[in-house]
Scaffold this motif. Sequence first.
Motif, PDB file in Angstrom:
ATOM      1  N   ILE A 350       0.836  -1.245  -0.111  1.00  0.00           N
ATOM      2  CA  ILE A 350       0.214  -0.153   0.063  1.00  0.00           C
ATOM      3  C   ILE A 350       0.821   1.383  -0.121  1.00  0.00           C
ATOM      4  N   GLU A 351       2.047   1.024   0.683  1.00  0.00           N
ATOM      5  CA  GLU A 351       2.859   2.389   0.624  1.00  0.00           C
ATOM      6  C   GLU A 351       3.364   2.727  -0.788  1.00  0.00           C
ATOM      7  N   SER A 352       3.644   1.840  -1.543  1.00  0.00           N
ATOM      8  CA  SER A 352       3.839   1.995  -2.925  1.00  0.00           C
ATOM      9  C   SER A 352       2.719   2.615  -3.793  1.00  0.00           C
ATOM     10  N   PHE A 353       1.674   2.292  -3.554  1.00  0.00           N
ATOM     11  CA  PHE A 353       0.580   3.081  -3.766  1.00  0.00           C
ATOM     12  C   PHE A 353       0.506   4.339  -3.720  1.00  0.00           C
ATOM     13  N   ARG A 354       0.504   4.523  -2.168  1.00  0.00           N
ATOM     14  CA  ARG A 354       0.719   5.823  -1.784  1.00  0.00           C
ATOM     15  C   ARG A 354       1.596   7.068  -2.537  1.00  0.00           C
ATOM     16  N   ILE A 355       2.852   6.476  -2.509  1.00  0.00           N
ATOM     17  CA  ILE A 355       4.085   7.316  -3.441  1.00  0.00           C
ATOM     18  C   ILE A 355       3.483   7.702  -4.972  1.00  0.00           C
ATOM     19  N   TRP A 356       2.941   6.460  -5.482  1.00  0.00           N
ATOM     20  CA  TRP A 356       2.505   6.704  -6.861  1.00  0.00           C
ATOM     21  C   TRP A 356       1.266   7.871  -7.183  1.00  0.00           C
ATOM     22  N   ALA A 396      -2.537   0.320   5.352  1.00  0.00           N
ATOM     23  CA  ALA A 396      -4.050   0.261   5.523  1.00  0.00           C
ATOM     24  C   ALA A 396      -4.550   1.643   4.618  1.00  0.00           C
ATOM     25  N   LEU A 397      -5.494   1.201   3.933  1.00  0.00           N
ATOM     26  CA  LEU A 397      -6.302   2.309   3.404  1.00  0.00           C
ATOM     27  C   LEU A 397      -7.931   2.121   3.758  1.00  0.00           C
ATOM     28  N   PRO A 398      -8.666   3.260   4.067  1.00  0.00           N
ATOM     29  CA  PRO A 398      -9.910   3.242   4.398  1.00  0.00           C
ATOM     30  C   PRO A 398     -10.980   2.801   3.154  1.00  0.00           C
ATOM     31  N   LEU A 399     -12.051   2.242   3.636  1.00  0.00           N
ATOM     32  CA  LEU A 399     -13.241   2.099   2.265  1.00  0.00           C
ATOM     33  C   LEU A 399     -14.129   2.992   2.390  1.00  0.00           C
ATOM     34  N   VAL A 400     -14.774   3.249   1.377  1.00  0.00           N
ATOM     35  CA  VAL A 400     -15.887   4.393   1.458  1.00  0.00           C
ATOM     36  C   VAL A 400     -17.020   3.970   2.178  1.00  0.00           C
ATOM     37  N   ARG A 401     -17.399   2.689   2.129  1.00  0.00           N
ATOM     38  CA  ARG A 401     -18.719   2.115   2.851  1.00  0.00           C
ATOM     39  C   ARG A 401     -18.286   1.342   4.084  1.00  0.00           C
TER      40      ARG A 401
END
Length: 451
Positions: A350-356, A396-401
Amino acid sequence: MNLSVEQVLGLAPDSNAASAGRKLGVASSWKGLARSERALWGECQGSALYRVCVDPDTMASKCTCPSRKFPCKHALGLMLLAAGSLGAFSTGTEPPAWVLEWVERRTASAERKKEKEAEPAKTPDPAEQAKRAERRRQRVVKGIEGLDLWMSDLIRQGLAQVEDRPAAFWEGQAARLVDAQAPGLASRVRRLGRYVGNHVSDWPVKLLGEMGRIALLTHAFRRIEELPAPLQADVRQLIGWSLSHEEILTSGEAVQDAWLLAGQSLFDEERFRVQRNWLVGTHTGRVALFLQFAAGTAPFAENMMPGTVFDAELVYRPSAFPQRALIRANPAKERAPRAWSERLPGFDRIESFRIWYAEALALLPWLERTFAGLRGVTPVRTAVGACIVRDAEGGALPLVRNDAWTLFALSGGESIDLAAEWNGEALTPIAVMHKGEYHVIPAPADDEEDA
Protein backbone atom coordinates in the motif's frame (compact mmCIF):
# COMPACT_ATOMS: atom_id res chain seq x y z
CA MET A 1 -18.53 -17.84 -25.67
CA ASN A 2 -15.82 -18.50 -23.07
CA LEU A 3 -16.97 -16.23 -20.25
CA SER A 4 -17.67 -17.32 -16.70
CA VAL A 5 -20.90 -16.78 -14.82
CA GLU A 6 -19.21 -14.11 -12.68
CA GLN A 7 -18.06 -12.19 -15.72
CA VAL A 8 -21.53 -12.23 -17.25
CA LEU A 9 -22.94 -10.98 -13.94
CA GLY A 10 -20.55 -8.07 -14.25
CA LEU A 11 -22.82 -6.74 -17.01
CA ALA A 12 -25.79 -6.50 -14.62
CA PRO A 13 -26.91 -2.90 -13.94
CA ASP A 14 -27.51 -3.72 -10.25
CA SER A 15 -27.74 -6.65 -7.85
CA ASN A 16 -31.52 -7.00 -8.32
CA ALA A 17 -31.08 -7.58 -12.05
CA ALA A 18 -28.21 -10.01 -11.37
CA SER A 19 -30.34 -12.02 -8.92
CA ALA A 20 -33.31 -12.12 -11.31
CA GLY A 21 -30.99 -13.13 -14.17
CA ARG A 22 -29.62 -16.03 -12.12
CA LYS A 23 -33.14 -17.37 -11.65
CA LEU A 24 -33.69 -17.33 -15.41
CA GLY A 25 -30.31 -18.89 -16.21
CA VAL A 26 -31.77 -22.41 -16.41
CA ALA A 27 -32.99 -24.23 -19.50
CA SER A 28 -36.48 -24.82 -18.05
CA SER A 29 -37.19 -21.07 -18.25
CA TRP A 30 -36.70 -21.01 -22.02
CA LYS A 31 -38.19 -22.16 -25.32
CA GLY A 32 -36.52 -22.43 -28.70
CA LEU A 33 -32.95 -22.15 -27.45
CA ALA A 34 -30.48 -22.10 -30.34
CA ARG A 35 -27.24 -20.53 -31.45
CA SER A 36 -25.21 -19.68 -34.50
CA GLU A 37 -21.86 -17.97 -35.05
CA ARG A 38 -23.60 -14.60 -34.93
CA ALA A 39 -26.19 -14.96 -32.17
CA LEU A 40 -27.74 -16.84 -29.26
CA TRP A 41 -31.52 -16.70 -28.95
CA GLY A 42 -34.52 -18.00 -27.09
CA GLU A 43 -37.97 -17.12 -25.77
CA CYS A 44 -38.73 -16.60 -22.08
CA GLN A 45 -42.19 -16.63 -20.51
CA GLY A 46 -42.81 -13.65 -18.23
CA SER A 47 -45.82 -11.35 -18.23
CA ALA A 48 -45.68 -12.17 -21.95
CA LEU A 49 -43.48 -14.36 -24.14
CA TYR A 50 -40.30 -12.31 -24.55
CA ARG A 51 -37.90 -12.81 -27.44
CA VAL A 52 -34.24 -12.47 -26.50
CA CYS A 53 -31.10 -12.55 -28.63
CA VAL A 54 -27.44 -11.97 -27.79
CA ASP A 55 -24.27 -11.37 -29.80
CA PRO A 56 -21.83 -13.95 -28.32
CA ASP A 57 -18.76 -11.85 -29.24
CA THR A 58 -19.73 -8.46 -27.83
CA MET A 59 -22.54 -9.49 -25.43
CA ALA A 60 -24.85 -6.92 -27.03
CA SER A 61 -28.46 -8.00 -26.49
CA LYS A 62 -32.03 -7.33 -27.51
CA CYS A 63 -35.20 -8.22 -25.58
CA THR A 64 -38.85 -7.42 -26.29
CA CYS A 65 -39.65 -6.84 -22.60
CA PRO A 66 -40.46 -3.28 -21.41
CA SER A 67 -37.70 -3.14 -18.77
CA ARG A 68 -35.78 0.12 -18.46
CA LYS A 69 -32.66 -1.75 -17.34
CA PHE A 70 -29.99 -2.80 -19.79
CA PRO A 71 -29.21 -5.59 -20.06
CA CYS A 72 -32.53 -6.78 -18.65
CA LYS A 73 -32.93 -9.89 -16.51
CA HIS A 74 -34.01 -11.96 -19.54
CA ALA A 75 -30.87 -11.10 -21.51
CA LEU A 76 -28.75 -11.80 -18.43
CA GLY A 77 -30.52 -15.14 -17.95
CA LEU A 78 -29.79 -16.17 -21.54
CA MET A 79 -26.12 -15.19 -21.22
CA LEU A 80 -25.79 -16.99 -17.88
CA LEU A 81 -27.30 -20.13 -19.36
CA ALA A 82 -24.84 -19.97 -22.27
CA ALA A 83 -21.91 -19.43 -19.86
CA GLY A 84 -22.85 -22.46 -17.75
CA SER A 85 -24.64 -24.82 -20.16
CA LEU A 86 -23.86 -24.00 -23.78
CA GLY A 87 -25.06 -27.50 -24.70
CA ALA A 88 -28.64 -26.40 -23.96
CA PHE A 89 -28.57 -24.41 -27.22
CA SER A 90 -29.24 -26.35 -30.41
CA THR A 91 -27.00 -25.73 -33.43
CA GLY A 92 -27.63 -25.89 -37.15
CA THR A 93 -31.01 -24.22 -36.75
CA GLU A 94 -31.94 -21.46 -39.18
CA PRO A 95 -32.32 -18.25 -37.13
CA PRO A 96 -35.90 -16.93 -37.04
CA ALA A 97 -36.75 -13.70 -38.84
CA TRP A 98 -36.60 -11.56 -35.68
CA VAL A 99 -33.05 -12.74 -34.96
CA LEU A 100 -31.91 -12.22 -38.56
CA GLU A 101 -33.41 -8.73 -38.57
CA TRP A 102 -31.50 -7.79 -35.41
CA VAL A 103 -28.20 -9.23 -36.71
CA GLU A 104 -28.58 -7.49 -40.07
CA ARG A 105 -29.44 -4.18 -38.41
CA ARG A 106 -26.30 -4.40 -36.24
CA THR A 107 -24.18 -5.29 -39.28
CA ALA A 108 -25.57 -2.36 -41.25
CA SER A 109 -24.94 0.01 -38.34
CA ALA A 110 -21.33 -1.18 -38.05
CA GLU A 111 -20.84 -0.67 -41.80
CA ARG A 112 -22.22 2.89 -41.64
CA LYS A 113 -19.94 3.68 -38.71
CA LYS A 114 -16.94 2.31 -40.60
CA GLU A 115 -17.81 4.35 -43.69
CA LYS A 116 -18.24 7.51 -41.63
CA GLU A 117 -14.84 7.01 -39.99
CA ALA A 118 -13.28 6.56 -43.43
CA GLU A 119 -14.69 9.86 -44.74
CA PRO A 120 -12.05 12.59 -45.06
CA ALA A 121 -12.45 15.33 -42.48
CA LYS A 122 -13.45 18.78 -43.70
CA THR A 123 -10.65 21.32 -43.42
CA PRO A 124 -11.81 24.28 -41.29
CA ASP A 125 -10.86 27.88 -42.05
CA PRO A 126 -7.88 28.67 -39.75
CA ALA A 127 -8.65 32.40 -39.65
CA GLU A 128 -12.25 31.85 -38.62
CA GLN A 129 -11.14 29.26 -36.05
CA ALA A 130 -8.73 31.77 -34.51
CA LYS A 131 -11.46 34.42 -34.27
CA ARG A 132 -13.86 32.05 -32.54
CA ALA A 133 -11.15 30.87 -30.15
CA GLU A 134 -10.29 34.47 -29.17
CA ARG A 135 -13.94 35.38 -28.63
CA ARG A 136 -14.39 32.39 -26.37
CA ARG A 137 -11.18 33.13 -24.46
CA GLN A 138 -12.37 36.63 -23.71
CA ARG A 139 -15.74 35.36 -22.46
CA VAL A 140 -14.04 32.78 -20.25
CA VAL A 141 -11.69 35.40 -18.79
CA LYS A 142 -14.66 37.58 -17.85
CA GLY A 143 -16.42 34.58 -16.32
CA ILE A 144 -13.32 33.72 -14.28
CA GLU A 145 -13.00 37.31 -13.03
CA GLY A 146 -16.59 37.14 -11.79
CA LEU A 147 -16.01 33.73 -10.19
CA ASP A 148 -12.88 34.89 -8.34
CA LEU A 149 -14.75 37.93 -6.98
CA TRP A 150 -17.68 35.70 -5.90
CA MET A 151 -15.36 33.29 -4.05
CA SER A 152 -13.46 36.16 -2.43
CA ASP A 153 -16.77 37.48 -1.08
CA LEU A 154 -17.57 34.03 0.36
CA ILE A 155 -14.25 33.91 2.21
CA ARG A 156 -14.51 37.52 3.40
CA GLN A 157 -18.03 37.02 4.79
CA GLY A 158 -17.17 33.62 6.33
CA LEU A 159 -18.23 30.15 5.22
CA ALA A 160 -20.75 29.85 8.06
CA GLN A 161 -23.10 32.23 6.25
CA VAL A 162 -23.54 29.87 3.26
CA GLU A 163 -25.11 27.06 5.30
CA ASP A 164 -28.63 28.47 4.86
CA ARG A 165 -28.20 29.53 1.25
CA PRO A 166 -30.77 28.02 -1.18
CA ALA A 167 -29.74 25.90 -4.15
CA ALA A 168 -30.37 28.91 -6.41
CA PHE A 169 -27.35 30.65 -4.82
CA TRP A 170 -24.98 28.07 -6.28
CA GLU A 171 -26.95 27.46 -9.46
CA GLY A 172 -26.96 31.18 -10.27
CA GLN A 173 -23.16 31.37 -10.27
CA ALA A 174 -22.95 28.11 -12.24
CA ALA A 175 -25.34 29.53 -14.85
CA ARG A 176 -23.14 32.61 -15.26
CA LEU A 177 -20.16 30.35 -15.95
CA VAL A 178 -22.16 28.38 -18.52
CA ASP A 179 -22.97 31.69 -20.24
CA ALA A 180 -19.22 32.43 -20.18
CA GLN A 181 -18.59 29.12 -21.99
CA ALA A 182 -16.85 27.57 -18.99
CA PRO A 183 -19.06 24.51 -18.27
CA GLY A 184 -16.28 22.67 -16.44
CA LEU A 185 -16.06 25.43 -13.84
CA ALA A 186 -19.87 25.52 -13.65
CA SER A 187 -19.94 21.84 -12.65
CA ARG A 188 -17.42 22.51 -9.89
CA VAL A 189 -19.50 25.38 -8.50
CA ARG A 190 -22.59 23.14 -8.39
CA ARG A 191 -20.52 20.62 -6.46
CA LEU A 192 -19.73 23.30 -3.86
CA GLY A 193 -23.42 23.50 -3.03
CA ARG A 194 -23.60 19.74 -2.46
CA TYR A 195 -20.99 19.95 0.30
CA VAL A 196 -23.22 22.26 2.34
CA GLY A 197 -26.18 21.00 4.35
CA ASN A 198 -25.59 17.29 3.79
CA HIS A 199 -25.26 16.58 7.53
CA VAL A 200 -21.50 16.15 7.10
CA SER A 201 -19.66 17.49 10.12
CA ASP A 202 -16.54 18.52 8.18
CA TRP A 203 -18.34 20.21 5.28
CA PRO A 204 -16.44 23.52 5.77
CA VAL A 205 -13.16 21.66 5.27
CA LYS A 206 -14.41 19.97 2.08
CA LEU A 207 -15.90 23.23 0.81
CA LEU A 208 -12.71 25.19 1.42
CA GLY A 209 -10.58 22.47 -0.18
CA GLU A 210 -12.69 22.46 -3.35
CA MET A 211 -12.66 26.26 -3.49
CA GLY A 212 -8.87 26.10 -3.29
CA ARG A 213 -8.74 23.71 -6.25
CA ILE A 214 -11.02 26.04 -8.24
CA ALA A 215 -8.80 29.03 -7.39
CA LEU A 216 -5.72 27.06 -8.46
CA LEU A 217 -7.46 26.29 -11.75
CA THR A 218 -8.46 29.88 -12.48
CA HIS A 219 -4.95 31.13 -11.66
CA ALA A 220 -3.45 28.43 -13.90
CA PHE A 221 -5.68 29.57 -16.77
CA ARG A 222 -4.40 33.14 -16.43
CA ARG A 223 -0.84 31.84 -16.85
CA ILE A 224 -1.65 29.04 -19.27
CA GLU A 225 1.00 30.07 -21.81
CA GLU A 226 3.69 29.47 -19.17
CA LEU A 227 2.58 25.89 -18.48
CA PRO A 228 3.91 22.75 -20.18
CA ALA A 229 1.78 21.70 -23.17
CA PRO A 230 0.28 18.59 -21.47
CA LEU A 231 -0.80 20.65 -18.43
CA GLN A 232 -2.25 23.31 -20.74
CA ALA A 233 -4.46 20.60 -22.22
CA ASP A 234 -5.62 19.62 -18.71
CA VAL A 235 -6.44 23.21 -17.70
CA ARG A 236 -8.41 23.85 -20.89
CA GLN A 237 -10.35 20.61 -20.47
CA LEU A 238 -11.14 21.36 -16.81
CA ILE A 239 -12.36 24.86 -17.71
CA GLY A 240 -14.68 23.43 -20.34
CA TRP A 241 -12.92 23.02 -23.69
CA SER A 242 -13.49 19.60 -25.19
CA LEU A 243 -11.55 17.67 -27.79
CA SER A 244 -13.32 15.71 -30.50
CA HIS A 245 -12.64 12.01 -30.94
CA GLU A 246 -10.74 12.83 -34.11
CA GLU A 247 -8.50 15.34 -32.33
CA ILE A 248 -7.68 12.86 -29.56
CA LEU A 249 -6.94 10.08 -32.04
CA THR A 250 -4.67 12.44 -33.98
CA SER A 251 -2.77 14.06 -31.10
CA GLY A 252 -2.92 11.49 -28.28
CA GLU A 253 -0.42 8.80 -27.31
CA ALA A 254 -1.30 5.39 -28.79
CA VAL A 255 -0.60 2.19 -26.83
CA GLN A 256 -1.17 -1.31 -28.20
CA ASP A 257 -1.69 -4.01 -25.58
CA ALA A 258 -3.90 -6.81 -24.32
CA TRP A 259 -6.15 -4.79 -22.01
CA LEU A 260 -7.72 -6.25 -18.89
CA LEU A 261 -11.02 -4.67 -17.86
CA ALA A 262 -10.08 -4.77 -14.19
CA GLY A 263 -13.14 -2.97 -12.87
CA GLN A 264 -16.23 -1.04 -13.81
CA SER A 265 -18.54 1.44 -12.09
CA LEU A 266 -21.74 3.27 -13.00
CA PHE A 267 -23.11 6.63 -11.90
CA ASP A 268 -25.69 9.20 -12.99
CA GLU A 269 -24.69 12.65 -14.18
CA GLU A 270 -27.65 14.95 -14.83
CA ARG A 271 -29.57 13.33 -17.73
CA PHE A 272 -26.90 10.75 -18.54
CA ARG A 273 -25.69 7.44 -17.20
CA VAL A 274 -21.90 7.22 -17.15
CA GLN A 275 -19.89 4.02 -17.16
CA ARG A 276 -16.28 4.10 -15.96
CA ASN A 277 -14.17 1.25 -17.33
CA TRP A 278 -10.74 0.82 -15.76
CA LEU A 279 -8.33 -0.94 -18.14
CA VAL A 280 -4.86 -2.23 -17.32
CA GLY A 281 -2.36 -3.25 -19.99
CA THR A 282 -1.25 -6.80 -19.24
CA HIS A 283 2.15 -6.15 -20.87
CA THR A 284 2.77 -2.44 -20.34
CA GLY A 285 1.05 -2.10 -16.94
CA ARG A 286 -0.52 1.18 -18.15
CA VAL A 287 -3.86 2.18 -16.59
CA ALA A 288 -6.56 3.71 -18.78
CA LEU A 289 -10.03 5.08 -18.07
CA PHE A 290 -12.55 4.49 -20.85
CA LEU A 291 -15.80 6.40 -20.32
CA GLN A 292 -19.15 5.64 -21.91
CA PHE A 293 -22.27 7.81 -21.82
CA ALA A 294 -25.90 6.86 -22.44
CA ALA A 295 -29.02 9.00 -22.28
CA GLY A 296 -31.98 7.71 -20.30
CA THR A 297 -32.37 3.96 -20.70
CA ALA A 298 -30.38 3.69 -23.94
CA PRO A 299 -27.66 1.00 -23.96
CA PHE A 300 -23.97 1.90 -23.95
CA ALA A 301 -22.25 1.73 -27.31
CA GLU A 302 -19.77 -0.93 -26.15
CA ASN A 303 -20.57 -3.96 -23.99
CA MET A 304 -17.60 -3.96 -21.65
CA MET A 305 -17.26 -7.12 -19.56
CA PRO A 306 -15.26 -6.90 -16.31
CA GLY A 307 -12.67 -9.61 -15.84
CA THR A 308 -11.97 -10.04 -19.55
CA VAL A 309 -9.05 -9.16 -21.80
CA PHE A 310 -9.18 -7.82 -25.34
CA ASP A 311 -6.49 -6.78 -27.80
CA ALA A 312 -6.74 -3.16 -28.88
CA GLU A 313 -4.88 0.07 -29.45
CA LEU A 314 -5.84 2.75 -26.93
CA VAL A 315 -5.22 6.44 -27.51
CA TYR A 316 -4.74 8.62 -24.42
CA ARG A 317 -6.18 12.11 -24.15
CA PRO A 318 -3.29 14.64 -23.92
CA SER A 319 -2.60 15.25 -20.23
CA ALA A 320 0.15 15.78 -17.68
CA PHE A 321 -1.10 12.53 -16.13
CA PRO A 322 -2.56 10.52 -19.05
CA GLN A 323 -5.44 8.41 -17.82
CA ARG A 324 -8.57 8.87 -19.93
CA ALA A 325 -8.38 7.09 -23.28
CA LEU A 326 -10.33 6.07 -26.36
CA ILE A 327 -10.36 2.66 -27.97
CA ARG A 328 -9.29 2.92 -31.58
CA ALA A 329 -11.69 1.09 -33.90
CA ASN A 330 -10.70 -2.55 -34.40
CA PRO A 331 -12.38 -5.44 -36.21
CA ALA A 332 -14.81 -7.25 -33.90
CA LYS A 333 -12.85 -10.50 -34.11
CA GLU A 334 -9.77 -8.70 -32.72
CA ARG A 335 -11.86 -7.25 -29.89
CA ALA A 336 -13.37 -10.59 -28.83
CA PRO A 337 -12.81 -10.75 -25.05
CA ARG A 338 -11.06 -13.56 -23.19
CA ALA A 339 -11.61 -14.51 -19.55
CA TRP A 340 -8.85 -13.54 -17.09
CA SER A 341 -7.83 -16.00 -14.38
CA GLU A 342 -4.43 -14.72 -13.21
CA ARG A 343 -3.67 -12.25 -10.41
CA LEU A 344 -4.86 -8.69 -10.87
CA PRO A 345 -2.12 -6.25 -11.88
CA GLY A 346 -1.31 -3.77 -9.13
CA PHE A 347 0.76 -2.84 -6.11
CA ASP A 348 2.00 -5.42 -3.60
CA ARG A 349 2.46 -2.73 -0.91
CA ILE A 350 0.00 0.00 0.00
CA GLU A 351 2.90 2.36 0.67
CA SER A 352 3.99 1.95 -2.97
CA PHE A 353 0.51 2.94 -4.09
CA ARG A 354 0.60 6.01 -1.82
CA ILE A 355 3.91 7.12 -3.35
CA TRP A 356 2.59 6.58 -6.87
CA TYR A 357 -0.56 8.57 -6.10
CA ALA A 358 1.46 11.46 -4.60
CA GLU A 359 3.51 11.62 -7.79
CA ALA A 360 0.30 11.63 -9.85
CA LEU A 361 -1.10 14.54 -7.80
CA ALA A 362 2.13 16.47 -8.31
CA LEU A 363 1.60 16.17 -12.05
CA LEU A 364 -2.16 16.88 -11.99
CA PRO A 365 -3.40 18.62 -8.81
CA TRP A 366 -7.04 18.31 -9.94
CA LEU A 367 -6.98 14.51 -10.18
CA GLU A 368 -10.34 13.42 -8.71
CA ARG A 369 -10.07 9.66 -8.85
CA THR A 370 -7.86 6.92 -10.16
CA PHE A 371 -7.64 3.16 -10.26
CA ALA A 372 -6.14 1.30 -7.33
CA GLY A 373 -5.00 -2.26 -7.96
CA LEU A 374 -3.91 -3.68 -4.60
CA ARG A 375 -2.55 -7.23 -4.38
CA GLY A 376 -2.56 -9.39 -1.28
CA VAL A 377 -4.69 -7.13 0.94
CA THR A 378 -7.13 -8.28 3.62
CA PRO A 379 -10.43 -6.53 4.46
CA VAL A 380 -10.58 -5.73 8.19
CA ARG A 381 -13.16 -4.13 10.45
CA THR A 382 -11.47 -2.00 13.12
CA ALA A 383 -12.42 -1.67 16.78
CA VAL A 384 -14.28 1.58 16.05
CA GLY A 385 -16.33 -0.02 13.27
CA ALA A 386 -14.45 1.36 10.26
CA CYS A 387 -13.70 -0.92 7.29
CA ILE A 388 -10.18 -0.91 5.87
CA VAL A 389 -7.93 -3.07 3.73
CA ARG A 390 -4.50 -3.95 5.12
CA ASP A 391 -1.42 -5.39 3.44
CA ALA A 392 1.11 -7.87 4.89
CA GLU A 393 3.30 -5.02 6.20
CA GLY A 394 0.47 -3.30 8.08
CA GLY A 395 -0.17 -0.54 5.54
CA ALA A 396 -3.87 0.30 5.38
CA LEU A 397 -6.41 2.35 3.43
CA PRO A 398 -10.03 3.08 4.40
CA LEU A 399 -13.09 1.96 2.45
CA VAL A 400 -15.86 4.37 1.46
CA ARG A 401 -18.57 2.20 3.02
CA ASN A 402 -18.57 0.60 6.45
CA ASP A 403 -21.00 -2.14 5.40
CA ALA A 404 -18.66 -3.88 2.96
CA TRP A 405 -20.05 -7.32 3.72
CA THR A 406 -19.75 -8.56 0.14
CA LEU A 407 -16.02 -7.86 0.28
CA PHE A 408 -15.67 -9.70 3.59
CA ALA A 409 -17.66 -12.66 2.26
CA LEU A 410 -15.54 -12.98 -0.88
CA SER A 411 -12.27 -12.81 1.07
CA GLY A 412 -13.34 -15.19 3.84
CA GLY A 413 -10.73 -13.55 6.06
CA GLU A 414 -7.94 -14.29 3.56
CA SER A 415 -5.91 -11.93 1.41
CA ILE A 416 -7.31 -10.91 -1.97
CA ASP A 417 -6.37 -8.90 -5.03
CA LEU A 418 -8.59 -5.81 -5.01
CA ALA A 419 -9.66 -3.53 -7.85
CA ALA A 420 -10.98 -0.23 -6.51
CA GLU A 421 -11.44 3.44 -7.24
CA TRP A 422 -9.45 5.84 -5.06
CA ASN A 423 -10.73 9.40 -4.56
CA GLY A 424 -7.84 10.60 -2.44
CA GLU A 425 -9.60 9.74 0.82
CA ALA A 426 -11.07 6.24 0.58
CA LEU A 427 -11.42 3.20 -1.66
CA THR A 428 -14.58 2.10 -3.46
CA PRO A 429 -14.18 -1.65 -4.21
CA ILE A 430 -15.37 -2.69 -7.67
CA ALA A 431 -13.90 -6.19 -8.11
CA VAL A 432 -11.95 -8.94 -6.36
CA MET A 433 -9.68 -11.72 -7.63
CA HIS A 434 -9.47 -14.60 -5.16
CA LYS A 435 -8.07 -18.08 -5.82
CA GLY A 436 -8.10 -17.53 -9.57
CA GLU A 437 -11.72 -16.37 -9.71
CA TYR A 438 -12.83 -12.87 -10.66
CA HIS A 439 -15.78 -11.43 -8.70
CA VAL A 440 -17.60 -8.19 -9.35
CA ILE A 441 -18.55 -6.10 -6.32
CA PRO A 442 -22.15 -5.21 -7.24
CA ALA A 443 -23.48 -1.67 -7.10
CA PRO A 444 -26.18 -0.95 -4.48
CA ALA A 445 -29.55 -2.20 -5.73
CA ASP A 446 -32.48 0.07 -6.54
CA ASP A 447 -36.11 -0.77 -5.88
CA GLU A 448 -37.20 -1.26 -9.46
CA GLU A 449 -38.44 -4.66 -10.58
CA ASP A 450 -38.52 -5.12 -14.33
CA ALA A 451 -41.15 -7.10 -16.23
